[in-house]
Write a protein that holds these residues in place. Structure first.
Motif, PDB file in Angstrom:
ATOM      1  N   THR A  39       0.831  -1.209   0.000  1.00 23.60           N
ATOM      2  CA  THR A  39       0.000   0.000   0.000  1.00 23.60           C
ATOM      3  C   THR A  39       0.863   1.255   0.000  1.00 23.60           C
ATOM      4  N   SER A  84      -5.652  11.462  -3.947  1.00 28.54           N
ATOM      5  CA  SER A  84      -4.622  10.603  -3.364  1.00 28.54           C
ATOM      6  C   SER A  84      -5.148   9.171  -3.280  1.00 28.54           C
ATOM      7  N   TYR A  85      -4.268   8.254  -3.002  1.00 32.42           N
ATOM      8  CA  TYR A  85      -4.653   6.842  -2.846  1.00 32.42           C
ATOM      9  C   TYR A  85      -5.752   6.698  -1.802  1.00 32.42           C
ATOM     10  N   ASP A  86      -5.564   7.330  -0.640  1.00 32.18           N
ATOM     11  CA  ASP A  86      -6.524   7.168   0.451  1.00 32.18           C
ATOM     12  C   ASP A  86      -7.853   7.838   0.137  1.00 32.18           C
ATOM     13  N   ARG A 101       0.650   4.195  -3.003  1.00 32.27           N
ATOM     14  CA  ARG A 101       0.394   5.624  -2.805  1.00 32.27           C
ATOM     15  C   ARG A 101       1.283   6.471  -3.718  1.00 32.27           C
ATOM     16  N   SER A 102       2.509   6.048  -3.910  1.00 36.65           N
ATOM     17  CA  SER A 102       3.422   6.824  -4.750  1.00 36.65           C
ATOM     18  C   SER A 102       3.146   6.622  -6.234  1.00 36.65           C
TER      19      SER A 102
END
Length: 543
Positions: free
Chosen positions: A137, A362-364, A141-142
């Motif tokens: 994870t 963003s990923y989240d 994210r990057s």
């Protein structure tokens, strides 16, 4: 004629070999329900593996209960198992007993080398340990900015195609090109397709045509163990070149192309790493791609755990193949379903527009959009892209069942004795669509089911899937290592497309065909993979 004679001779040799090594099965196996064999020689396999075998596969998966039986070569029984407790034993508890088939492992070894899909035991464990950080994870994210950069190019290309008004567009083509570029940049640090114009890439073309060509030799692949140890590699290649079957020679040609390009990219990666961070930043992916991370991590590990170059190279084409068609065809299925359910499409669009998901999250933030998440999960539940996974028992064992099943003679069966060498099909579709687990509406595509607590029959059973109580990405030590990568790809693509376009069905009949990965065609006669949809640019949104 020569090809037919060769195939008959090989078939005879294979059948004789399998018959001689076949071990007797327990009498209870004869009482497990399932369709009668179509022929003694080939059983149900041609119908099960046929391009038009979807209905038959659903019949086997859903109409006989959590354990059913089909017949292989010379009447050999093959069990289809979707019972959660039995699956837990196969995938988790007795994973060392239930391995990939010899044909699967050895054919992948011959074609790609010692990668994740061609190794087992300690070698597989060591490779997976080295690869895990690249699929974490934290790393995902990057990767999100890279995903958005690629998908915005897709948005612009489709917008240009429909700028004069609603047009019919083959969205499977665009999904395939996009998925290949996403795994190219995110996985290899390599660009296959600028997504701005039609551009031929020999490596990309070989990868895209791999599954259709492998489907043509699906039955022949089972003969691989006969040849895997036939002398050194140069001798096997010589023998292979003599086989007068065009579809085998085509696969050989594709393997040669992928092997050459993998070695070339790998040498470039190692050279860039030696030259330092500034050189990496100038490369596609800026050194954040999976292969760059893997090479860097591998160079810094101990001699005991370090992977040889041949194992690193073997991951490359397998990584791209495993990620491209599964993701692109799942995305295509989602777009088709949203076209058929305009109310669902509009509800999803509103969620995405309110969140600004089409521009970049963003990923989240992306992971917290509930309706987008529900649509992804429900599509992967009802329509798994690759629903046929086979394991073979390496020793005698017994599979317990969650609930007893009724045998063909009325006998109650509470456990299944498995003989060494018996093949079992991991019931991905059967478990994902089980009415006993998911309720009477299990066969319906209903994204809303994920917005409420799942049935206790799902959450309290030991379904061994790595993702969301589903078997779509399998589970255990051989679970799909890239499921998070695939999930994020799908969410970014859907966020951008639904924020900018409206999709409608055409009047053309869409058929989904059996293959290594399910693929759509127009009707049952033409075998050209395609998904035509009517696409409209939303005028109030700048593309």
């Amino acid at each position: 004629m020569a090809g037919t004679i060769f195939l008959l001779l090989i078939s005879a040799a294979f059948m004789t070999w399998r018959y001689l090594v076949r071990r007797p099965t327990a009498p209870i196996i004869d009482k497990i329900p399932g369709p009668a064999p179509d022929t003694f020689l080939r059983g149900n396999l041609p119908r099960f593996l046929s391009r038009h075998g979807s209905d038959f596969q659903r019949h086997v998966a859903l109409d006989y209960g959590p354990v059913s039986k089909i017949h292989g070569i010379l009447g050999r029984p093959i069990l289809y198992i979707s019972d959660p407790k039995a699956l837990h034993h196969i995938i988790i508890k007795e994973e060392p007993i239930f391995q990939e088939t010899s044909a699967f492992l050895k054919s992948n070894m011959l074609m790609f080398g010692p990668g994740l899909l061609s190794t087992a035991g300690d070698v597989h464990r060591r490779q997976r340990k080295m690869l895990n950080p690249a699929f974490s994870t934290v790393h995902m994210r990057s990767m999100i900015p890279i995903f958005y950069q690629v998908v915005h190019k897709l948005r612009n290309a489709v917008a240009k195609q429909v700028k004069e008004g609603s047009q019919e567009v083959d969205m499977l083509n665009w999904m395939g090109r996009t998925a290949l570029e996403l795994i190219g940049q995110g996985g290899l640090g390599y660009s296959f397709d600028p997504l701005t114009q039609d551009m031929q890439n020999e490596y990309g073309n070989a990868l895209k045509s791999w599954f259709p060509n492998m489907q043509k030799v699906a039955m022949l692949r089972r003969f691989t163990p006969l040849f895997a140890n036939m002398g050194p590699a140069w001798f096997r290649r010589f023998v292979l070149s003599l086989i007068p079957i065009a579809k085998i020679q085509k696969v050989k040609e594709l393997v040669d192309t992928m092997t050459a390009r993998s070695h070339e990219i790998f040498r470039g990666k190692k050279a860039a790493l030696r030259r330092g961070d500034e050189e990496l930043l100038r490369q596609v992916g800026e050194g954040r791609d999976i292969m760059s991370i893997l090479i860097r991590e591998n160079s810094g590990t101990s001699d005991t755990n370090r992977l040889p170059d041949e194992e690193l190279i073997a991951q490359m084409s397998l990584l791209v193949l495993a990620a491209t068609d599964t993701t692109s065809n799942s995305l295509s299925r989602m777009l088709q379903l949203l076209s058929e359910h305009p109310d669902v499409q509009e509800k999803l669009r509103q969620e995405l527009l309110e969140a600004g998901a089409g521009d970049g999250l963003s990923y989240d933030e992306l992971d917290q959009l509930p309706y987008l998440d529900s649509i992804c999960r429900e599509t992967l539940r009802v329509y798994p892209a690759a629903p046929v996974v086979i394991r073979v028992a390496t020793k005698d064992t017994v599979l317990p069942l969650s609930e007893p099943i009724v045998g063909t003679d009325g006998t109650m069966i509470s456990e299944i004795p498995i003989s060494k060498g018996m093949e079992v099909i991991v019931g991905i579709l059967g478990c994902n669509s089980s009415k006993a687990l998911w309720g009477e509406d299990a066969l319906e595509w209903k994204p809303e089911r994920w917005l409420s607590p799942l049935p206790a029959t799902v959450t309290k059973n030991t379904i061994p899937g790595v993702y969301s109580n589903l078997m779509t990405f399998i589970g255990g030590k051989r679970a799909c290592i890239g499921f998070k990568f695939s999930e994020m790809e799908m969410k970014v693509v859907m966020s951008v497309l639904l924020s900018n376009f409206r999709f409608r069905s055409t009047d053309k009949p869409i058929e989904w065909n059996v293959g290594g990965v399910r693929y759509p065609t127009v009707g049952k006669i033409d075998n050209t993979p395609q998904l035509p949809l009517q696409v409209e640019l939303l005028k109030d949104i700048k593309a």
